[in-house]
Every structure is written in C-alpha cells, then in structure tokens.
Scaffold this motif. Structure first.
Motif, short mmCIF file in Angstrom:
data_model
loop_
_atom_site.label_atom_id
_atom_site.label_comp_id
_atom_site.label_asym_id
_atom_site.label_seq_id
_atom_site.Cartn_x
_atom_site.Cartn_y
_atom_site.Cartn_z
N UNK A 92 0.85 -1.19 0.00
CA UNK A 92 0.00 0.00 0.00
C UNK A 92 0.88 1.23 0.00
N UNK A 93 0.35 2.32 -0.51
CA UNK A 93 1.13 3.57 -0.44
C UNK A 93 0.18 4.72 -0.12
N UNK A 94 0.55 5.51 0.89
CA UNK A 94 -0.25 6.67 1.28
C UNK A 94 -0.34 6.72 2.79
N UNK A 95 -1.25 7.52 3.26
CA UNK A 95 -1.41 7.63 4.71
C UNK A 95 -1.17 9.05 5.18
N UNK A 96 -1.81 9.36 6.26
CA UNK A 96 -1.70 10.70 6.81
C UNK A 96 -1.66 10.62 8.32
N UNK A 97 -1.47 11.75 8.96
CA UNK A 97 -1.59 11.83 10.42
C UNK A 97 -2.25 13.15 10.76
N UNK A 98 -2.26 13.48 12.05
CA UNK A 98 -2.97 14.68 12.48
C UNK A 98 -2.30 15.95 11.97
N UNK A 99 -1.03 15.83 11.58
CA UNK A 99 -0.32 17.04 11.14
C UNK A 99 -0.81 17.52 9.78
N UNK A 100 -1.03 16.56 8.89
CA UNK A 100 -1.35 16.94 7.51
C UNK A 100 -1.89 15.76 6.74
N UNK A 101 -2.63 16.05 5.70
CA UNK A 101 -3.11 15.00 4.81
C UNK A 101 -2.04 14.46 3.90
N UNK A 102 -0.91 15.14 3.88
CA UNK A 102 0.14 14.77 2.93
C UNK A 102 1.45 14.36 3.61
N UNK A 103 1.39 14.09 4.91
CA UNK A 103 2.63 13.82 5.65
C UNK A 103 3.48 12.74 4.98
N UNK A 104 2.83 11.72 4.47
CA UNK A 104 3.59 10.57 3.97
C UNK A 104 3.52 10.42 2.45
N UNK A 105 3.15 11.48 1.75
CA UNK A 105 3.18 11.45 0.28
C UNK A 105 4.48 12.07 -0.19
N UNK A 106 5.24 11.34 -0.98
CA UNK A 106 6.54 11.84 -1.41
C UNK A 106 6.93 11.15 -2.73
N UNK A 107 7.38 11.93 -3.67
CA UNK A 107 7.68 11.36 -4.99
C UNK A 107 8.87 10.40 -4.95
N UNK A 108 9.79 10.61 -4.04
CA UNK A 108 10.91 9.66 -3.93
C UNK A 108 10.45 8.33 -3.34
N UNK A 109 9.65 8.41 -2.28
CA UNK A 109 9.25 7.15 -1.65
C UNK A 109 8.25 6.38 -2.51
N UNK A 110 7.51 7.06 -3.37
CA UNK A 110 6.59 6.30 -4.23
C UNK A 110 7.40 5.56 -5.30
N UNK A 111 8.53 6.11 -5.67
CA UNK A 111 9.40 5.37 -6.61
C UNK A 111 9.96 4.11 -5.94
N UNK A 112 10.32 4.25 -4.67
CA UNK A 112 10.78 3.06 -3.93
C UNK A 112 9.68 2.01 -3.88
N UNK A 113 8.45 2.46 -3.68
CA UNK A 113 7.32 1.53 -3.63
C UNK A 113 7.12 0.85 -4.98
N UNK A 114 7.25 1.63 -6.05
CA UNK A 114 7.08 1.07 -7.40
C UNK A 114 8.17 0.03 -7.68
N UNK A 115 9.39 0.31 -7.26
CA UNK A 115 10.49 -0.66 -7.44
C UNK A 115 10.20 -1.93 -6.64
N UNK A 116 9.75 -1.74 -5.41
CA UNK A 116 9.48 -2.91 -4.57
C UNK A 116 8.33 -3.73 -5.13
N UNK A 117 7.33 -3.05 -5.66
CA UNK A 117 6.20 -3.76 -6.25
C UNK A 117 6.62 -4.66 -7.39
N UNK A 118 7.53 -4.20 -8.22
CA UNK A 118 8.03 -5.02 -9.34
C UNK A 118 8.80 -6.23 -8.80
N UNK A 119 9.58 -5.99 -7.78
CA UNK A 119 10.35 -7.08 -7.16
C UNK A 119 9.41 -8.14 -6.59
#
Lengths: 358, 44
Positions: free
Chosen positions: A64-91
């Motif tokens: 899964x990719x995404x998620x938020x906390x009380x600080x912001x709706x975008x705390x865990x959205x990041x273009x670098x980490x989504x690339x890591x997720x995409x690489x891991x998904x292929x693996x």
C-alpha cells in the motif's frame, strides 16, 4: 506536497522519467468513484483522499502507499518514496510469478452498498460515495446496530510517532529519529522498519495498516528492523491508551464532541481536592473553538472536572472528555461535576454530532 | 464530489497511460502479466 499536486505529478509522469519508466512496467489504473470498490480488500484509512495499491491480477495486494496523520493529509506522500514503492512492487511481482511469494487470504468482499446509512446519504441521492463517507457511515452503521466498539473502531490508525518513531519520509521506512518507547527498545536512527509483529511492511501505508491490526489491549508490538543487513527484532512496550489519537481532523459523526480538553490531575492535586485517587479528574486546559458558538458548555480553563453524569472513574478513560467519547453518544447532554474557585457545581455539556462536511 | 480540481487526465504520447476502470485493469494485467498500480482518488 499537497495531495492534488502529488496526484498530478504521478498521473502525468513522463514515460521517460525514472518514475515513468517504473510505471510503464505496470498496468496503471486511476479510480475516482468508490461505488463498486471492495472496501474489505482495499481497506485503508478512509480519510485519505489519495491512496495507492500495488497488486496483481489475482487481486493479491503486494503493498500500500499513502497515509496521513494529524499534522497533515500529505505527511507521507513523497515522490521519492513512491518510486521506492514502485520498485518494490516489481520485485514482489517477480517473486510472485516465480512462486516465491506466498498467496495471502483474501478477505470476504464488502461493498459500500452494504452500509445502509451510506446508501441513504449517497446512492439514494445520486451523490458521490466519497472515501471519507465510507469510513464515517460504516461507524454510524455500527452505532445504529449497537456493535460499535469505540476503542477498536473509533480510534483507528494509531500514530507511530507515539512510539517515538519519526521516519525519513522520502526514504520510505528509514528511521530518522527515535525517542521514547522505540528508543528504549533499542531502535536507532538509520534502521529500516521491515516487519510489524512478523508481517513484512514495505511502505508507510503497510506500516500503518498492520500497526492498526495490533490488539488494543496489547502491551507490546514487535518491530523488526533491517540494521546493516541484519534483521533485529525490537519488542516495543505499548503504553496505556497507546491507540489514542487526535480525532479532531476526522470529523466523525459518532465522535461526541465536548469542545474541551483537560490535563489529568496529579496524585497530590487529587488529594488536595479530596478526589478519587483512581478517578479521571482533570483540569480544563483548552476550550474548543465551537464551545461558545454552539452553546456546548460554559467551562473555563482551570476548572476541575471530576465526574460525568455522576461517574468518576473508568477502566480506560483517564480524562472526562475521553470518558465522554468512549461511553456517550454524539448529541447526548451530560452533566459534569466541577470545581471552580474552590466551589463544587454542576455543568451541563451538550455534546455535538459532527454533520459538517457530511 | 467537488470539481474544484479534478485532474483532467489529458494523456499524451509522452506520459504514462492510465485506465479508469478497475475490471479492465485486471483483464489487462492478466493479458500482459504486469502488476497493477492502482490509484484511488477522492476529491472531498
């Protein structure tokens, strides 16, 4: 990064960009209507308006990719980490194809049309089934059926920062800073979180999903980290009410809003006021912004609240407002026993049911 | 659903292609043996 900008950056990824080259190895699909989504398979924190899954054609979710906390709706959205997720998904997909990844059990399907108050609010009015409405009306449905367990279902998606874990968000599950219980258990900056209670996690979305599965009465959670290539198990102690999170930004219908926050009294303060040693007596520390406008109560900062409808203690709640959240229904009027300027008095509180944005 | 800023999804030859139907994506993944990258987007 703001969610809508993040969405645009991902959707409009150039094919020849590093991210685009990863994405072209996928079938990419963007779903904007939740009407027919299997909400059991794709369960997540429904307050997120943007969320991703990587899965295969057998509908086995890899991550899964995404998620938020009380600080912001975008705390865990990041273009670098989504690339890591995409690489891991292929693996993970390669492993699945080679039979190296065990099949996971699919949950029993469940659809938005199976939630009567959601149907009434959306389908029946030909209105959109918005993500946050799925989560909200699922709780309303449980409340109406008398099956709502607030500790388990109102306080979903506990915050890992309460364990003392701060992630280096662009780098996925790399731990940036450690304190409190995580530090006591031996976690270090530079560790990469790999498992929660034995289940592999690859993203913050996974971590949040499986951390939420920890039973609310658990006293520890085992986090396994990758430290310089070695797997290290870290049993982290869970404090009392470890699941407690800030609900204000969620605007849940079943959350009785009492428009005040308080600080539990110390033992000495309880003795001074002749209050129960194990009660939830507390000093009002903050008055909510709607208290006056909605005529919720006339509490003042510094008031001592020591009972709600005559009840002074609870197995779980350590403050009167938590007692109200857990034991009362939104919209109930309750009576507080308070001490103001040394005098004991009664204070009615008309709790609010949040209809805003519904 | 607010239409304040819903992506127009103006795809061109240079950007990644997206489907908009989940069942179509499953079929396409079966045909191509590719994994699926699924975005759920709600405009609240």
């Amino acid at each position: 990064m703001e969610g809508r900008i993040f969405d645009a950056q991902v959707v409009l990824s150039p094919k020849n960009s590093p991210r685009g080259k990863l994405m072209t190895q996928y079938v990419c699909v963007r779903v904007t209507r939740m009407d027919d989504v299997d909400i059991a398979l794709f369960e997540r924190d429904w307050i997120n308006t943007l969320y991703y899954f990587i899965l295969n054609s057998d509908e086995q979710i890899y991550l899964r990719y995404g998620g938020r906390d009380a600080r912001s709706g975008e705390t865990y959205l990041d273009l670098n980490s989504i690339e890591l997720a995409l690489e891991k998904g292929l693996d993970l997909h390669r492993k699945y194809q080679q039979g190296e990844l065990p099949k996971t059990e699919r949950p029993k399907p469940r659809f938005p049309r199976e939630i009567p108050p959601l149907v009434e609010r959306t389908f029946a009015k030909n209105q959109c089934v918005e993500c946050h409405l799925i989560g909200d009306f699922d709780l309303v449905d449980r409340e109406q059926k008398g099956t709502l367990d607030k500790v388990k279902q109102l306080y979903r998606w506990p915050d890992i920062r309460a364990l003392g874990i701060e992630l280096d968000v662009p780098k996925g599950l790399l731990v940036k800073e450690v304190k409190d219980a995580a530090q006591t258990a031996g976690m270090k900056a530079g560790d990469v979180i790999a498992k929660v209670n034995g289940t592999s996690v690859w993203t913050y979305g996974d971590l949040q999903y499986f951390y939420d599965k920890v039973p609310r009465d658990a006293t520890q959670v085992k986090i396994t980290v990758d430290r310089a290539g070695q797997a290290v198990d870290l049993p982290i102690a869970l404090r009392e009410r470890w699941w407690l999170t800030d609900l204000r930004f969620r605007q849940l219908s079943v959350d009785p809003r009492s428009e005040f926050e308080s600080r539990p009294l110390t033992s000495a303060e309880r003795q001074k006021y002749d209050l129960r040693a194990n009660g939830f007596s507390a000093e009002v520390a903050r008055i909510g912004g709607f208290a006056q406008m909605l005529k919720v109560h006339e509490l003042k900062i510094g008031d001592i609240v020591f009972a709600v409808d005559g009840v002074e203690q609870d197995d779980i709640a350590n403050t009167p407002e938590l007692y109200i959240k857990l034991r009362k229904t939104a919209g109930d009027t309750v009576t507080l026993d308070i001490i103001r300027d040394g005098k004991r008095m009664k204070m009615p509180v008309v709790t609010q049911r949040m209809y805003f944005r519904k | 659903m607010s239409l304040g800023f819903v992506l127009p999804l103006i795809a061109d030859d240079d950007t990644v292609e997206w489907l908009s139907n989940y069942k179509d994506a499953i079929q396409e993944a079966k045909r191509t043996h590719k994994p699926i990258f699924l975005e759920y987007r709600c405009e609240a």
